[in-house]
Design an enzyme around this catalytic site. Structure first.
Site, short mmCIF file in Angstrom:
data_model
loop_
_atom_site.label_atom_id
_atom_site.label_comp_id
_atom_site.label_asym_id
_atom_site.label_seq_id
_atom_site.Cartn_x
_atom_site.Cartn_y
_atom_site.Cartn_z
N ARG A 1 1.05 -1.09 -0.11
CA ARG A 1 0.19 -0.17 -0.09
C ARG A 1 0.62 1.43 0.12
O ARG A 1 2.23 1.62 0.46
CB ARG A 1 -1.09 -0.43 1.22
CG ARG A 1 -2.18 -0.98 0.91
CD ARG A 1 -2.78 -1.45 2.43
NE ARG A 1 -3.13 -2.24 2.71
CZ ARG A 1 -3.35 -3.44 2.85
NH1 ARG A 1 -2.23 -3.39 3.76
NH2 ARG A 1 -4.82 -3.93 2.61
N HIS B 1 -2.69 2.67 -6.06
CA HIS B 1 -3.50 1.06 -4.69
C HIS B 1 -3.95 0.03 -5.72
O HIS B 1 -4.17 -0.88 -5.87
CB HIS B 1 -4.75 1.96 -4.32
CG HIS B 1 -5.33 0.60 -3.48
ND1 HIS B 1 -4.64 0.78 -2.53
CD2 HIS B 1 -5.57 -0.06 -3.41
CE1 HIS B 1 -4.74 -0.67 -1.55
NE2 HIS B 1 -6.29 -1.18 -2.53
N LYS C 1 -2.64 -1.88 7.82
CA LYS C 1 -4.42 -2.39 7.77
C LYS C 1 -4.79 -2.95 8.99
O LYS C 1 -5.71 -2.64 9.33
CB LYS C 1 -4.82 -2.54 6.19
CG LYS C 1 -6.30 -1.83 6.63
CD LYS C 1 -6.70 -1.82 4.81
CE LYS C 1 -8.91 -1.98 4.69
NZ LYS C 1 -8.50 -1.26 3.28
N HIS D 1 -3.40 -9.28 3.27
CA HIS D 1 -4.76 -9.12 3.36
C HIS D 1 -5.48 -10.60 5.08
O HIS D 1 -4.54 -11.28 4.78
CB HIS D 1 -6.08 -10.24 2.46
CG HIS D 1 -5.89 -8.89 1.71
ND1 HIS D 1 -5.95 -8.93 0.28
CD2 HIS D 1 -5.82 -7.65 1.22
CE1 HIS D 1 -6.38 -7.96 -0.28
NE2 HIS D 1 -5.84 -7.03 0.60
N ARG E 1 -2.15 -3.27 -6.91
CA ARG E 1 -1.78 -4.15 -5.80
C ARG E 1 -3.22 -5.19 -6.41
O ARG E 1 -3.33 -6.60 -6.87
CB ARG E 1 -3.24 -3.83 -4.76
CG ARG E 1 -1.77 -3.51 -3.94
CD ARG E 1 -2.39 -3.09 -2.53
NE ARG E 1 -2.92 -3.25 -1.75
CZ ARG E 1 -2.77 -4.23 -0.60
NH1 ARG E 1 -1.46 -4.58 -0.87
NH2 ARG E 1 -3.19 -5.23 -0.02
N TYR F 1 -5.49 -21.06 13.25
CA TYR F 1 -4.05 -21.80 13.01
C TYR F 1 -3.53 -21.43 12.19
O TYR F 1 -2.17 -22.30 12.03
CB TYR F 1 -4.98 -23.09 12.64
CG TYR F 1 -6.26 -24.17 13.19
CD1 TYR F 1 -5.64 -25.26 14.55
CD2 TYR F 1 -7.15 -24.07 13.64
CE1 TYR F 1 -6.06 -26.33 15.14
CE2 TYR F 1 -8.29 -25.20 14.77
CZ TYR F 1 -6.84 -25.96 15.12
OH TYR F 1 -7.92 -26.39 16.27
#
Length: 193
Positions: free
Chosen positions: A33, A119, A60, A146, A122, A156
């Protein structure tokens, strides 16, 4: 910008020597970003291991993110290290401040790219991974930092698959470095090793 246009765009971008151009290329190659790139400090970089560790406070998702640096991204920061004037990797001309958050956007405008955003690269990266490679979805999502939406899976999954992501980012660099006339080539995970 469609990912098919990224190699030709990067060829044009590499003709510019300004810090804003280097910041934009670094951002594209790391799938970062804008704010992550602009706030990058020398203390976040491990040049020997070719890893950039973005602290949780600047992410983020508020989680530390390690970014494997492909050879060109490493070359960019090494070049900037030679002329280091600030704690920021991409400094503004005003000492002690990072490059302005508008620097990369304005560069796009000066290059005649009025309809694309920083952006958006991405998205180009993500489309390329999904359309042209066999890298697993979770590796692409991890490269973009993300957050895993499934709570059980997130509980996990504690590793960050940095070696697989390094292969992915090296494949992205290879794709981005292709000339426009070379076309597109499918990249599989085994070929990228």
């Amino acid at each position: 910008m469609p990912y098919t246009d990224v190699p030709a765009f990067l060829a044009r971008l590499r003709e510019r020597e300004a810090v804003g151009g280097l910041a934009l290329e670094f951002t594209i190659l790391t799938a970062a970003r804008s704010g992550e790139t602009l706030g990058a400090t020398w203390g976040e970089l491990d040049l020997e291991e070719a890893v950039w560790t973005v602290p949780a406070a600047r992410m983020k998702a508020a989680k530390e993110h390690r970014v494997p640096l492909c050879s060109r991204a490493l070359e960019i920061v090494q070049k900037l290290a030679e002329a280091r004037t600030s704690e920021f990797v991409f400094p503004d001309h005003r000492r002690g401040r990072p490059l302005s958050n508008m620097a990369m956007e304005m560069l796009l405008r000066r290059m005649g790219e009025d309809k694309i955003t920083v952006h958006g690269f991405r998205s180009a990266f993500r489309d390329w991974v999904g359309d042209e490679t066999s890298f697993p979805r979770e590796i692409a999502e991890a490269a973009l930092a993300h957050q895993i939406t499934n709570e059980v899976e997130r509980a996990y999954r504690r590793g960050d698959a940095i070696q697989k992501r390094r292969q992915l980012m090296d494949a992205w660099e290879a794709y981005c470095s292709r000339s426009a006339s070379q076309g597109i080539e499918f990249v599989s995970l085994t070929e990228a090793v």
